[in-house]
Design a protein around this motif. Structure first.
Motif, PDB file in Angstrom:
ATOM      1  N   GLN A   6       0.857  -1.177   0.000  1.00 54.51           N
ATOM      2  CA  GLN A   6       0.000   0.000   0.000  1.00 54.51           C
ATOM      3  C   GLN A   6       0.897   1.231   0.000  1.00 54.51           C
ATOM      4  O   GLN A   6       2.035   1.184   0.468  1.00 54.51           O
ATOM      5  N   GLN A   8       1.011   3.985   1.712  1.00 57.00           N
ATOM      6  CA  GLN A   8       1.524   4.437   3.007  1.00 57.00           C
ATOM      7  C   GLN A   8       2.622   3.509   3.531  1.00 57.00           C
ATOM      8  O   GLN A   8       3.600   3.969   4.118  1.00 57.00           O
ATOM      9  N   THR A  30       0.107  -0.224  -4.424  1.00 54.57           N
ATOM     10  CA  THR A  30      -1.329  -0.013  -4.644  1.00 54.57           C
ATOM     11  C   THR A  30      -1.785   1.264  -3.945  1.00 54.57           C
ATOM     12  O   THR A  30      -1.226   1.672  -2.930  1.00 54.57           O
ATOM     13  N   ARG A  31      -2.814   1.862  -4.522  1.00 57.11           N
ATOM     14  CA  ARG A  31      -3.446   3.035  -3.905  1.00 57.11           C
ATOM     15  C   ARG A  31      -4.935   2.722  -3.809  1.00 57.11           C
ATOM     16  O   ARG A  31      -5.576   2.467  -4.825  1.00 57.11           O
ATOM     17  N   ARG A  32      -5.441   2.671  -2.595  1.00 59.67           N
ATOM     18  CA  ARG A  32      -6.845   2.333  -2.330  1.00 59.67           C
ATOM     19  C   ARG A  32      -7.225   0.989  -2.951  1.00 59.67           C
ATOM     20  O   ARG A  32      -8.292   0.818  -3.536  1.00 59.67           O
ATOM     21  N   GLY A  33      -6.291   0.046  -2.896  1.00 60.40           N
ATOM     22  CA  GLY A  33      -6.552  -1.306  -3.388  1.00 60.40           C
ATOM     23  C   GLY A  33      -6.381  -1.494  -4.881  1.00 60.40           C
ATOM     24  O   GLY A  33      -6.539  -2.593  -5.388  1.00 60.40           O
TER      25      GLY A  33
END
Length: 86
Positions: A6, A8, A30-33
């Motif tokens: 992710q 973060q 990934t960003r927001r899944g």
């Protein structure tokens, strides 16, 4: 493919992400899944670039080849006037 990270986690553990890409292969971020980016080693990146570079043969045989620029223009010579008849 390697592990998915992710955003973060990738930011917080960038050194670990970099080490994983060097030892385990490409790492997905990934960003927001949703898969957003991939971190690959420089060696893999250069191999990918080389594979995508067209050869001279490919360029010349392509339908949009610009072969008119391969041959330089011939110089135009000025002709001398014929000698005057006396």
């Amino acid at each position: 493919m390697g592990k998915a990270w992710q955003v973060q986690d990738a930011k917080a553990k960038f050194s670990e992400l970099l080490d994983a890409s060097l030892s385990d292969g490409p790492q997905i971020v990934t960003r927001r899944g949703v898969e957003a980016a991939v971190l690959v080693s420089i060696d893999q990146w250069r191999k990918l670039q080389e594979m995508n570079r067209p050869t001279l043969k490919d360029l010349l045989l392509s339908p949009d080849a610009r072969t008119e620029e391969l041959t330089p223009p011939r110089p135009t010579h000025r002709h001398r006037p014929p000698p005057a008849v006396k």
